[in-house]
Design an enzyme around this catalytic site. Structure first.
Site, PDB file in Angstrom:
ATOM      1  N   ASP A 116      30.049  93.461  28.530  1.00 54.76           N
ATOM      2  CA  ASP A 116      30.991  94.428  27.972  1.00 54.76           C
ATOM      3  C   ASP A 116      31.972  94.886  29.043  1.00 54.76           C
ATOM      4  O   ASP A 116      31.740  94.721  30.248  1.00 54.76           O
ATOM      5  CB  ASP A 116      30.242  95.642  27.399  1.00 54.76           C
ATOM      6  CG  ASP A 116      29.445  95.280  26.156  1.00 54.76           C
ATOM      7  OD1 ASP A 116      29.759  94.248  25.532  1.00 54.76           O
ATOM      8  OD2 ASP A 116      28.493  96.016  25.832  1.00 54.76           O
ATOM      9  N   CYS A 133      58.530  42.511  14.241  1.00 57.36           N
ATOM     10  CA  CYS A 133      58.392  43.582  15.252  1.00 57.36           C
ATOM     11  C   CYS A 133      59.602  44.505  15.312  1.00 57.36           C
ATOM     12  O   CYS A 133      59.595  45.504  16.041  1.00 57.36           O
ATOM     13  CB  CYS A 133      58.112  42.991  16.625  1.00 57.36           C
ATOM     14  SG  CYS A 133      59.530  42.160  17.389  1.00 57.36           S
ATOM     15  N   CYS A 171      64.081  40.753  14.989  1.00 59.17           N
ATOM     16  CA  CYS A 171      62.881  40.128  14.420  1.00 59.17           C
ATOM     17  C   CYS A 171      62.465  40.824  13.128  1.00 59.17           C
ATOM     18  O   CYS A 171      62.447  42.065  13.051  1.00 59.17           O
ATOM     19  CB  CYS A 171      61.752  40.181  15.434  1.00 59.17           C
ATOM     20  SG  CYS A 171      60.187  39.517  14.832  1.00 59.17           S
ATOM     21  N   CYS A 173      60.838  36.575  15.954  1.00 57.64           N
ATOM     22  CA  CYS A 173      61.227  36.351  17.345  1.00 57.64           C
ATOM     23  C   CYS A 173      60.186  35.449  18.015  1.00 57.64           C
ATOM     24  O   CYS A 173      59.093  35.220  17.485  1.00 57.64           O
ATOM     25  CB  CYS A 173      61.359  37.667  18.101  1.00 57.64           C
ATOM     26  SG  CYS A 173      59.781  38.509  18.407  1.00 57.64           S
TER      27      CYS A 173
END
Length: 519
Positions: A334, A105, A102, A21
């Protein structure tokens, strides 16, 4: 006008003929002008067509007519060049009429770079995140790396063409250059930047070409190691590593150059939103002797209805609209121990918060909301801090000191004079073997701890209050009763009678963090 040079002409010609492209052609020509990618693809195609045809056509008119081509007269270099230009121009014309996907891509820089895709990103509004800026992150199929490598080799084969793969603009970069402005417009002008606490992730897949990477597994098996959390071994990092390792000849033996023409574009997946964690710190007091610091579970069953961390977390989660939290503190007490004085420093990481901006007045109001929600705890100095600042809570933790008050019972009757000597004891070093009560969660070891000072206050023949200032990490209960001889010396030895601890309060935790906020 595209910022292309004469030397780019053969690259443009080969890539267009191969099915790339227009934007991928710009990438391979190392065009870093963002505006060139933002213009409409059709316009870029026309400019590329003009670039490779007009100049060459004018040159061909100035040149002498070539001799007839026969078996003994191969076509000259100029004829071959004109032929490639014509082929490339034809490819451009065909693509302008019927856009092809393309080969590199896979459509990412074509139809995926559009206002339509930007509108999908707008879905972040539905998540109701609060943000001024954002980062756009892109996750691409790993096979794009293979296809790009193939096209690079295709161009590289042009004799005498100097072409560095590192100069190729990344697909991600080109995608962001096109999309950042479109996304910002869709989100009402929010700045799309390179660094932000809020991230919008766009992911693409292309099942049609997933097999493009498979030949690399046999060619470079050491690059693909199965991992627990990954669904596929063909991660982008693994594929890039294999492509760096494989020779050109071996690659060309297993993969077409240029790549084959795909029939479909990449598919966009759901847009993902992520806000980095927000960290809130403060100090808490615990007034109950039946409240654990964290949820108390034994064999999967809950033993107490709540905990310090849950009482603090509930209002914070609601205010920040966070998905979860991680709680940490400077030590722990605790379940039957109170924490008094100026409290114990704590920090809470709030995961994926939808709201993250609170001013000082709002934080003060949030602190009050926590405090009125329960009479078992109280919070002070509540503030938003950085991740880096949190480390100060743990720095030199064992060098810090803590102060306690304990109610002691003795088996033998005692007089006031019997406990006066305790006030004179300074810097008493203890050898504490891991207590039996915590052996299930702490490694067996002998730890040296220091009691810096003590004071005794007589109550009656079997009871007195013991004040202690100790090194952080000292087991106070074990110091009193000895833990079957696992802590030496201990109070039983010092008093020469059995003793036990009935009540214990933490009076202070001497960690100068977070910064105090004036009331």
């Amino acid at each position: 006008m595209l910022p292309l040079k004469e030397k780019d002409k053969p690259v443009v010609q080969k890539l267009l003929s191969a099915g790339c492209c227009a934007r991928c052609v710009l990438r391979f020509c190392s065009v870093s002008v963002q505006a060139a990618y933002r213009q409409a693809q059709q316009n870029t195609l026309k400019e590329l067509q003009a670039f490779i045809s007009d100049t060459e056509n004018s040159k061909s008119h100035d040149a002498a007519a070539p001799e007839s081509i026969g078996e003994n007269n191969p076509p000259c270099k100029r004829v071959r060049l004109e032929s490639s230009v014509t082929d490339a121009a034809a490819a451009v014309t065909q693509e302008a009429e019927e856009p092809r996907v393309c080969v590199v891509c896979l459509g990412i820089l074509q139809e995926m770079c559009s206002t339509t895709q930007a509108v999908k990103v707008q879905a972040v509004k539905a998540e109701k995140y609060e943000f001024d800026t954002m980062v756009l992150s892109v996750s691409l199929p790993a096979q794009l790396c293979v296809r790009e490598h193939s096209c690079w080799l295709h161009v590289k084969k042009e004799k005498g063409l100097l072409f560095d793969k590192d100069d190729v603009i990344q697909v991600k970069e080109a995608f962001k250059w096109v999309m950042q402005g479109l996304v910002a417009k869709q989100l009402g002008g929010v700045a799309v930047v390179t660094k932000s606490a809020f991230e919008v992730g766009v992911e693409f897949t292309h099942p049609e070409t997933d097999a493009d990477c498979h030949f690399l597994a046999s060619a470079c098996p050491d690059c693909f190691k199965p991992t627990k959390n990954k669904q596929s071994v063909f991660t982008r990092m693994a594929v890039v590593k294999a492509l760096e390792k494989i020779s050109d000849a071996k690659f060309l033996k297993h993969y077409p150059c240029p790549p084959t023409q795909p029939t479909s574009s990449c598919s966009p997946q759901d847009v993902q939103c992520l806000h980095t964690s927000v960290f809130v710190a403060g100090r808490y007091n615990k007034f109950s002797r039946s409240l654990p610091q964290t949820p108390w579970l034994i064999d999967g069953e809950r033993r107490m209805e709540s905990s310090v961390e849950e009482l603090i977390a509930a209002p914070l989660l609601a205010a920040f609209r966070a998905d979860g939290f991680n709680f940490s503190s400077s030590g722990r007490e605790d379940v039957d121990v109170r924490t008094l004085g100026n409290g114990r420093p704590f920090a809470m990481e709030l995961l994926k918060p939808h709201k993250s901006r609170f001013n000082r007045a709002e934080m003060k109001q949030l602190q009050e909301t926590i405090n009125v929600s329960s009479d078992k705890i109280r919070v002070r100095d509540l503030q938003i801090v950085t991740r880096e600042a949190m480390s100060r809570m743990k720095e030199g933790e064992e060098e810090k000191t803590k102060s306690y008050t304990a109610l002691i019972w003795t088996q033998k009757p005692i007089q006031r004079e019997d406990i006066i000597f305790i006030d004179d004891i300074k810097d008493l070093t203890l050898d504490q073997k891991t207590p039996l009560r915590v052996l299930h969660r702490r490694a067996l070891a002998v730890r040296q701890r220091v009691i810096h000072s003590m004071n005794a206050r007589f109550l009656d023949p079997h009871h007195f209050y013991l004040g202690l200032k100790t090194q952080a990490g000292t087991y106070i209960k074990e110091f009193v009763h000895g833990d079957f001889g696992r802590t030496k010396p201990n109070l039983c030895e010092l008093l020469k009678t059995d003793a036990d601890i009935l009540e214990l309060d933490v009076e202070s935790v001497d960690v100068d963090w977070p910064p105090a906020i004036p009331e």
